[in-house]
Design a protein around this motif. Structure first.
Motif, PDB file in Angstrom:
ATOM      1  N   ASP A 239      -6.640  50.100  32.683  1.00 58.18           N
ATOM      2  CA  ASP A 239      -6.325  50.845  33.908  1.00 58.18           C
ATOM      3  C   ASP A 239      -6.637  50.041  35.178  1.00 58.18           C
ATOM      4  O   ASP A 239      -5.893  50.097  36.138  1.00 58.18           O
ATOM      5  CB  ASP A 239      -7.086  52.180  33.934  1.00 58.18           C
ATOM      6  N   GLN A 242      -4.644  45.840  35.524  1.00 55.52           N
ATOM      7  CA  GLN A 242      -3.199  45.529  35.525  1.00 55.52           C
ATOM      8  C   GLN A 242      -2.741  44.952  36.865  1.00 55.52           C
ATOM      9  O   GLN A 242      -1.869  44.093  36.916  1.00 55.52           O
ATOM     10  CB  GLN A 242      -2.386  46.774  35.186  1.00 55.52           C
ATOM     11  N   ARG A 243      -3.364  45.441  37.951  1.00 57.70           N
ATOM     12  CA  ARG A 243      -2.981  44.931  39.271  1.00 57.70           C
ATOM     13  C   ARG A 243      -3.331  43.442  39.399  1.00 57.70           C
ATOM     14  O   ARG A 243      -2.526  42.627  39.836  1.00 57.70           O
ATOM     15  CB  ARG A 243      -3.686  45.742  40.353  1.00 57.70           C
ATOM     16  N   ASN A 254       2.501  47.699  34.986  1.00 56.19           N
ATOM     17  CA  ASN A 254       2.138  49.034  35.490  1.00 56.19           C
ATOM     18  C   ASN A 254       2.322  50.120  34.422  1.00 56.19           C
ATOM     19  O   ASN A 254       2.957  51.134  34.669  1.00 56.19           O
ATOM     20  CB  ASN A 254       2.905  49.365  36.768  1.00 56.19           C
ATOM     21  N   PRO A 256       1.106  53.172  32.569  1.00 55.52           N
ATOM     22  CA  PRO A 256       0.053  54.179  32.726  1.00 55.52           C
ATOM     23  C   PRO A 256      -0.795  54.293  31.456  1.00 55.52           C
ATOM     24  O   PRO A 256      -0.279  54.161  30.349  1.00 55.52           O
ATOM     25  CB  PRO A 256       0.832  55.471  32.966  1.00 55.52           C
ATOM     26  N   ARG A 281      -5.979  54.479  38.175  1.00 53.66           N
ATOM     27  CA  ARG A 281      -5.412  53.441  39.046  1.00 53.66           C
ATOM     28  C   ARG A 281      -3.915  53.259  38.761  1.00 53.66           C
ATOM     29  O   ARG A 281      -3.152  52.914  39.644  1.00 53.66           O
ATOM     30  CB  ARG A 281      -6.105  52.089  38.800  1.00 53.66           C
ATOM     31  N   THR A 282      -3.519  53.446  37.510  1.00 51.82           N
ATOM     32  CA  THR A 282      -2.097  53.288  37.187  1.00 51.82           C
ATOM     33  C   THR A 282      -1.382  54.607  37.471  1.00 51.82           C
ATOM     34  O   THR A 282      -1.968  55.673  37.401  1.00 51.82           O
ATOM     35  CB  THR A 282      -1.895  52.892  35.705  1.00 51.82           C
ATOM     36  N   ARG A 283      -0.111  54.498  37.792  1.00 53.54           N
ATOM     37  CA  ARG A 283       0.648  55.655  38.280  1.00 53.54           C
ATOM     38  C   ARG A 283       1.263  56.455  37.131  1.00 53.54           C
ATOM     39  O   ARG A 283       2.034  55.941  36.334  1.00 53.54           O
ATOM     40  CB  ARG A 283       1.750  55.109  39.185  1.00 53.54           C
TER      41      ARG A 283
END
Lengths: 292, 178
Positions: A239, A242-243, A254, A256, A281-283
């Motif tokens: 989570d 990934q960024r 990205n 989820p 944090r992930t959408r």
């Protein structure tokens, strides 16, 4: 039903309590009863054990003693904690001299480890004590059309001698069965049983990130909508990193990530606000079958 | 290319193999046949300078310094794949943990690892639960209807840390910081 002592572990309790919130909601719906105890760090099976095996055994045994005082089995929400507590249990059961030595340490803090309680990973309790039929009947919003990649992690089923699950230590199927019970489709990917890289990153972050990349490349290639996990350390790795990974490799990562109990909470009609889904944090919002 | 280096037999640590194999659960070390199944299934194999089967070979020979200086020691996530796959029942992940115990005793431990003992000493948890972070988490916990995090008995924990030799590690990590 049996009441367990809740061992949420320090990552869930102290950093990502929304997972604890989802888990407690799901336990309530499925009739899994728990109560609290002043447990300390398990302590973790990759770091602490590495410094001093006896120290790891003594700290772990101290936690087991706390559950023994109440005569209740432990339910763990974390792969690492389960691994440590079951590992300590196994080692002291099969090494009487070591048990004597650890108990002579523990006696100085007024404790004595007997080996009278058991430690369970919550996915095993859901799969075997609650059972798939009861889970299916609690699901009010089936997740048909959702494609899920599973990541069971490493410390939940290995080494099999400690963990003593009915599951396959190299190709575990418990998480897959639990996910399938929601009506979602489990997708296969080659790297399913490979390490997420979290514990590798402790000292060698760049190697841990390579592991993460390999996993996520596989998940994306398989066309999964989301990744489902049953370990908070793996959750954090997927989570939060990934960024960073996207920046490092100039690619878009990205996917989820949901804890299995978060997936269950949603499929059982719990409101996303009640389980703090916004702290991810992930959408998640764009994933249609989740209906957020 | 690996640099060639000659090591005289009197420079080998002949007791190293027994220091490990005498531990309950580690005796199988002596049965290694160097098949390499551990290394072929290792998820960090391609990144380490000494693959698992070579760590075992070096251990059996007594090449202590080479092992302890290798990045293989602290890269491992102890995922236990090697242990499950070994056809001779060698518990490599346990052997690696014991090698880390030796490295720790000699102070050859990355600060990222050694500093966690201090965190546990102060918090009772490896994930710290103090200061502003504690307030934020407590607020979130309360909002979601969660009970307070139970505080572990720090005196008991520090007694164990001190008695098992982990106290030295704390001293070491303090010195490194200064």
């Amino acid at each position: 039903m049996t009441e367990y002592k809740m061992f949420e572990g320090c990552t869930i309790g102290n950093r990502i309590p929304f997972i604890e919130a989802a888990t407690r909601r799901v336990f309530e719906k499925l009739g899994v009863e728990t109560s609290e105890a002043p447990f300390s760090c398990c302590p973790d099976p990759t770091g602490f054990k590495s410094f001093d095996d006896d120290g790891w055994l003594a700290m772990g045994a101290r936690n087991l003693c706390i559950a023994e005082e109440e005569g209740k089995d432990i339910i763990s929400l974390c792969n690492g904690c389960t691994n440590t507590l079951r590992g300590v249990q196994h080692k002291l059961k099969h090494d009487s001299l070591k048990k004597e030595k650890i108990n002579s340490e523990l006696s100085k803090i007024g404790k004595s480890y007997k080996g009278s309680v058991d430690v369970k990973h919550f996915v095993d309790v859901l799969r075997h004590n609650v059972g798939l039929d009861k889970i299916k009947s609690a699901i009010s919003k089936p997740l048909e059309g959702l494609k899920v990649a599973c990541h069971p992690g490493c410390h939940y089923m290995r080494p099999h001698e400690w963990m003593e699950t009915d599951d396959d230590p190299m190709r575990p199927k418990t998480l897959r069965e639990l996910v399938a019970a929601t009506g979602a489709t489990v997708v296969d990917y080659e790297e399913e049983v490979i390490c997420c890289g979290s514990a590798v990153s402790n000292a060698y972050e760049e190697i841990g990130m390579q592991n993460l990349k390999r996993k996520l490349d596989g998940v994306m290639k398989a066309g999964a909508d989301i990744l489902v996990v049953n370990c908070p350390a793996c959750f954090q790795q997927f989570d939060t990193n990934q960024r960073t990974l996207s920046k490092e490799f100039e690619a878009k990562y990205n996917i989820p990530v949901l804890y299995i109990t978060e997936l269950y909470a949603l499929a059982m009609g719990v409101s996303p606000d009640d389980i703090g889904l916004k702290y991810h944090r992930t959408r998640l919002r764009d994933i249609e079958p989740l209906g957020l | 290319m690996t640099e060639e280096k000659t090591i005289e037999s009197n420079q080998l640590d002949h007791s190293l193999r027994y220091e490990i194999s005498e531990k309950v659960g580690a005796k199988s070390l002596l049965k290694c046949i160097q098949c390499g199944v551990c290394s072929s299934g290792c998820t960090v194999s391609e990144y380490i300078d000494l693959q698992p089967h070579r760590v075992v070979a070096s251990l059996l020979l007594g090449l202590k310094d080479i092992i302890l200086e290798s990045n293989a020691i602290w890269t491992c996530s102890l995922c236990h794949r090697c242990t499950e796959r070994c056809p001779k029942g060698v518990d490599y992940s346990f052997i690696l943990a014991l090698l880390r115990n030796i490295a720790s005793k000699e102070g050859k431990i990355p600060i990222e690892y050694s500093s966690t003992v201090e965190t546990i000493s102060e918090n009772g948890f490896v994930v710290p639960y103090t200061g502003r972070m504690k307030n934020t988490i407590n607020r979130r916990r309360e909002k979601m209807g969660l009970p307070e995090v139970s505080s572990p008995d720090l005196d008991e924990i520090n007694y164990i840390l001190k008695e098992t030799g982990l106290g030295n590690l704390m001293k070491k990590s303090k010195e490194d910081e200064d």
